[in-house]
Design an enzyme around this catalytic site. Structure first.
Site, PDB file in Angstrom:
ATOM      1  N   ARG A 150      -9.832  -7.332   5.129  1.00 34.61           N
ATOM      2  CA  ARG A 150      -8.634  -6.780   5.763  1.00 34.61           C
ATOM      3  C   ARG A 150      -8.634  -5.256   5.671  1.00 34.61           C
ATOM      4  NH1 ARG A 150      -3.168  -5.496   4.246  1.00 34.61           N
ATOM      5  NH2 ARG A 150      -1.562  -6.375   5.627  1.00 34.61           N
ATOM      6  N   HIS A 192       1.122  -2.056  10.847  1.00 35.28           N
ATOM      7  CA  HIS A 192       2.145  -2.981  11.363  1.00 35.28           C
ATOM      8  C   HIS A 192       2.676  -2.567  12.729  1.00 35.28           C
ATOM      9  CE1 HIS A 192       2.015  -5.239   7.684  1.00 35.28           C
ATOM     10  NE2 HIS A 192       2.079  -4.100   7.015  1.00 35.28           N
ATOM     11  N   GLN A 214       0.462 -10.537  11.008  1.00 37.09           N
ATOM     12  CA  GLN A 214       1.250  -9.675  10.119  1.00 37.09           C
ATOM     13  C   GLN A 214       0.752  -8.239  10.188  1.00 37.09           C
ATOM     14  OE1 GLN A 214       0.094  -8.153   6.910  1.00 37.09           O
ATOM     15  NE2 GLN A 214       1.456  -8.987   5.355  1.00 37.09           N
ATOM     16  N   GLN A 241       0.827  -1.200   0.000  1.00 39.28           N
ATOM     17  CA  GLN A 241       0.000   0.000   0.000  1.00 39.28           C
ATOM     18  C   GLN A 241       0.865   1.255   0.000  1.00 39.28           C
ATOM     19  OE1 GLN A 241      -3.138  -0.502   2.787  1.00 39.28           O
ATOM     20  NE2 GLN A 241      -3.738   1.646   2.809  1.00 39.28           N
ATOM     21  N   SER A 264       3.541  -6.295   2.947  1.00 38.89           N
ATOM     22  CA  SER A 264       2.305  -5.977   3.652  1.00 38.89           C
ATOM     23  C   SER A 264       1.093  -6.522   2.895  1.00 38.89           C
ATOM     24  CB  SER A 264       2.203  -4.463   3.864  1.00 38.89           C
ATOM     25  OG  SER A 264       1.097  -4.123   4.672  1.00 38.89           O
ATOM     26  N   LEU A 265       0.248  -5.639   2.360  1.00 39.03           N
ATOM     27  CA  LEU A 265      -0.895  -6.066   1.550  1.00 39.03           C
ATOM     28  C   LEU A 265      -0.485  -7.076   0.486  1.00 39.03           C
ATOM     29  CD1 LEU A 265      -3.648  -5.786  -0.002  1.00 39.03           C
ATOM     30  CD2 LEU A 265      -2.623  -3.788  -1.089  1.00 39.03           C
TER      31      LEU A 265
END
Length: 303
Positions: A115, A195, A242, A11, A90-91
């Site tokens: 999410r 995160h 995560q 992202q 991440s994503l």
């Protein structure tokens, strides 16, 4: 001969028009967007004509990015380029898992939608933001964060670059502290402190959601952001946690290289990951596939 690693963007790289040219030139990419629209109507148009403000909302960013990344994977696949291993930032980790066969596209896309909703909800509970800290060691960034209220090192990107998440009221102090230490803090184009502990509720609720998803073992090695290593153990737990754990990107890339990867193809908007990978090891090849031009360049060099 070296191995090919697919790395899926995170992202912050989104932009209006992403994926449109690829959809116009690739049957596989077109089919991905059609499926995304069937699950979440308007996804393709949001990618292609949504405003910057709209695309920066996490609940929109994540499904749109995922659709574009999987469209890139489809375009590469129909041209005979497949990965030996995969990771996502991440994503992008959900795209990597979907590509590796852990879940089918629809399951992965629905998971990404959920999410994004959960992380958006968590983001709205208190004002937080993120910044990339440059030119300081990991240890120095950790020291600075420990001295500030509600500030955490969250993404270990490459040598001399760590992303930090924190309360908005503390981020000005972070900038001053980083400058005093000889570094520089650059704000990131995201609307929350991802995160980090700010995302613990979202992580817990996403874990509950994943408990009902049908998941399989990956068909190729795929990496966990949370551990920095190949997925092993409870996949659902790693994927859920995560969200509130640091991303060990430098560790992931180094392990991929140690396992034979010498060609990295970034899938999705921008070329952020290509830049990070080159800073980790300038000896590997990197290609960015987000449009027909990038796809053509990769095909010419890799096939």
């Amino acid at each position: 001969m070296g191995k090919i690693a697919f790395v899926f963007a995170g992202q912050g790289a989104q932009y209006t028009g992403m994926g449109k040219l690829l959809a116009e030139s690739s049957k596989g990419a077109t089919e991905v967007f059609q499926t995304a629209d069937a699950v979440r109507p308007g996804t393709s148009q949001q990618c292609w004509s949504g405003s910057s403000e709209e695309l920066c909302e996490t609940k929109n960013t994540q499904p749109c990015m995922f659709a574009v990344e999987m469209a890139c994977a489809a375009a590469l696949s129909e041209n005979g380029i497949k990965a030996d291993m995969a990771a996502g930032f991440s994503l992008g980790e959900l795209a990597a898992l979907t590509y590796s066969g852990v879940m089918d596209f629809e399951t992965g896309f629905r998971a990404v939608c959920r999410r994004g909703e959960l992380m958006q909800k968590a983001a709205e509970k208190q004002p937080t933001s993120m910044a990339a800290v440059l030119r300081l060691s990991n240890e120095e960034v950790e020291r600075i964060c420990a001295e500030l209220e509600g500030v955490y090192p969250v993404n270990y990107n490459c040598p001399g670059q760590v992303s930090v998440a924190g309360l908005s009221e503390s981020m000005a102090k972070l900038k001053d502290a980083v400058k005093a230490a000889g570094g520089r803090a650059v704000p990131l184009k995201v609307n929350a402190g991802f995160h980090s502990p700010f995302m613990e509720e979202a992580a817990s609720e996403f874990g509950e959601y994943l408990s009902s998803c049908a998941l399989k073992s990956p068909e190729i090695p795929v990496y966990s952001n949370r551990t920095g290593k190949e997925y092993a153990g409870d996949l659902r737990e790693l994927l859920a946690k995560q969200i509130s754990s640091p991303v060990r990107w430098e560790d992931i890339v180094r392990d991929m290289i140690a396992r034979g990867a010498d060609t990295f193809i970034e899938l999705g908007p921008g070329n952020t990951l290509c830049g990070l990978i080159k800073k980790i090891d300038a000896g590997v090849r990197t290609f960015g596939v987000q449009d027909p031009e990038g796809l053509s360049a990769a095909l010419t060099e890799v096939k």
